[in-house]
Design a protein around this motif. Structure first.
Motif, PDB file in Angstrom:
ATOM      1  N   LEU A  10       0.860  -1.181   0.000  1.00 36.94           N
ATOM      2  CA  LEU A  10       0.000   0.000   0.000  1.00 36.94           C
ATOM      3  C   LEU A  10       0.898   1.233   0.000  1.00 36.94           C
ATOM      4  N   ARG A  49      -3.854   0.341 -11.136  1.00 34.44           N
ATOM      5  CA  ARG A  49      -4.218  -0.247  -9.831  1.00 34.44           C
ATOM      6  C   ARG A  49      -4.399   0.863  -8.793  1.00 34.44           C
ATOM      7  N   PRO A  50      -5.372   1.763  -9.009  1.00 31.65           N
ATOM      8  CA  PRO A  50      -5.507   2.935  -8.133  1.00 31.65           C
ATOM      9  C   PRO A  50      -5.766   2.577  -6.675  1.00 31.65           C
ATOM     10  N   GLU A  51      -6.301   1.369  -6.435  1.00 34.15           N
ATOM     11  CA  GLU A  51      -6.626   0.971  -5.055  1.00 34.15           C
ATOM     12  C   GLU A  51      -5.386   0.847  -4.175  1.00 34.15           C
ATOM     13  N   ARG A  52      -4.202   0.757  -4.797  1.00 35.17           N
ATOM     14  CA  ARG A  52      -2.968   0.656  -4.007  1.00 35.17           C
ATOM     15  C   ARG A  52      -2.483   2.013  -3.499  1.00 35.17           C
ATOM     16  N   TYR A  53      -3.060   3.108  -4.003  1.00 35.43           N
ATOM     17  CA  TYR A  53      -2.545   4.451  -3.706  1.00 35.43           C
ATOM     18  C   TYR A  53      -3.595   5.234  -2.918  1.00 35.43           C
ATOM     19  N   VAL A  54      -3.265   5.542  -1.680  1.00 34.89           N
ATOM     20  CA  VAL A  54      -4.243   6.132  -0.760  1.00 34.89           C
ATOM     21  C   VAL A  54      -3.724   7.489  -0.282  1.00 34.89           C
TER      22      VAL A  54
END
Ligand SMILES: C[S@@+](CC[C@H](N)C(=O)[O-])C[C@H]1O[C@@H](n2cnc3c(N)ncnc32)[C@H](O)[C@@H]1O
Length: 222
Positions: free
Chosen positions: A45, A109-114
């Motif tokens: 993450l 994979r935008p879900e990996r970048y918060v």
């Protein structure tokens, strides 16, 4: 602060990472435009306040940081050594490739970048095995004071189930040691978090050859 793009190879050297270190979940905070998450298999993450920007604005900032970083290094050549990269051109190529890998992964994979910022991460306690923090704590000790560092360290150890690694432990520019590092380590120790300063294989900023490794309370040292 520049949104810089270090590569997976730079991360492996800065944090002296062995394959076993990456078997669990990993948090990269502050990840910026780094391609570590893009290049690394597994549960990674990446957290950075810059991710609150739209993708297009972030791409501009990341590419701008490449040029500004190169210029800063040209102006301060005596503060760096080139044994690890070989030449300035090889470093610049590595960073450019890392930036493009990051931007492609952010899209794919935008879900990996918060989006998130220390000292308040949007993560629950003990939710990742290993936390990596490159070029924020200690690097910016001329802007971020001891109180901020105390809170940021507490937050990093809160989310880490196993350990936290921070590189480097010297101030940007001067490469000087950080005056409050020992006091903060003593405070961590009193809370049950052992820490060690360990030499790493990465070489670039003069004086920046060690990472701080902090064990989560109750976790046994390897
Ligand atoms: C010098 S860059 C390092 C990026 C990446 N780790 C690398 O090694 O290339 C510093 C990053 O810290 C981020 N940052 C600034 N304030 C922060 C905070 N309070 N918490 C987490 N990240 C922060 C910036 O957005 C920037 O991307």
């Amino acid at each position: 602060m520049l949104v810089t793009s270090r590569s997976g190879a730079e991360y492996r050297a800065m944090f002296d990472l062995a394959p076993d270190d990456l078997t669990g979940s990993v948090l990269d905070c502050c990840a910026g435009g780094s391609s570590f998450a893009a290049e690394t298999d597994g549960r990674i993450l990446a957290v950075d306040p810059a991710y609150a920007m739209g993708r297009e604005e972030l791409a501009v900032r990341v590419r701008m940081a490449l040029h500004e970083g190169d210029r800063m290094i040209d102006r301060n050549a005596d503060r760096f050594e080139w044994g690890w990269y070989g030449t300035p051109g090889r470093r610049a190529d590595m960073r450019r490739a890392a930036a493009e890998l990051f931007l492609a992964d952010l899209k794919g994979r935008p879900e990996r970048y918060v989006a998130g910022a220390l000292p308040h991460l949007p993560l629950s306690s003990g939710s990742v095995d290993l936390v990596l923090c490159s070029h924020l704590l200690f690097t910016w000790a001329d802007r971020l004071d001891e109180h901020w560092h105390r809170r940021a360290l507490a937050e990093l150890v809160r989310v880490a189930r196993r350990e936290v690694r921070i590189f480097p432990v010297v101030v940007q520019g001067t490469g000087e040691p950080v005056g409050f590092l020992d006091a903060l380590r003593a405070e961590l120790r009193a809370l049950g978090h052992n820490s060690q300063l360990r030499d790493v294989p990465y070489r670039f900023q003069r004086g920046g050859i060690q990472m701080l490794r902090i064990e989560a309370a109750g976790h046994r040292r390897r």
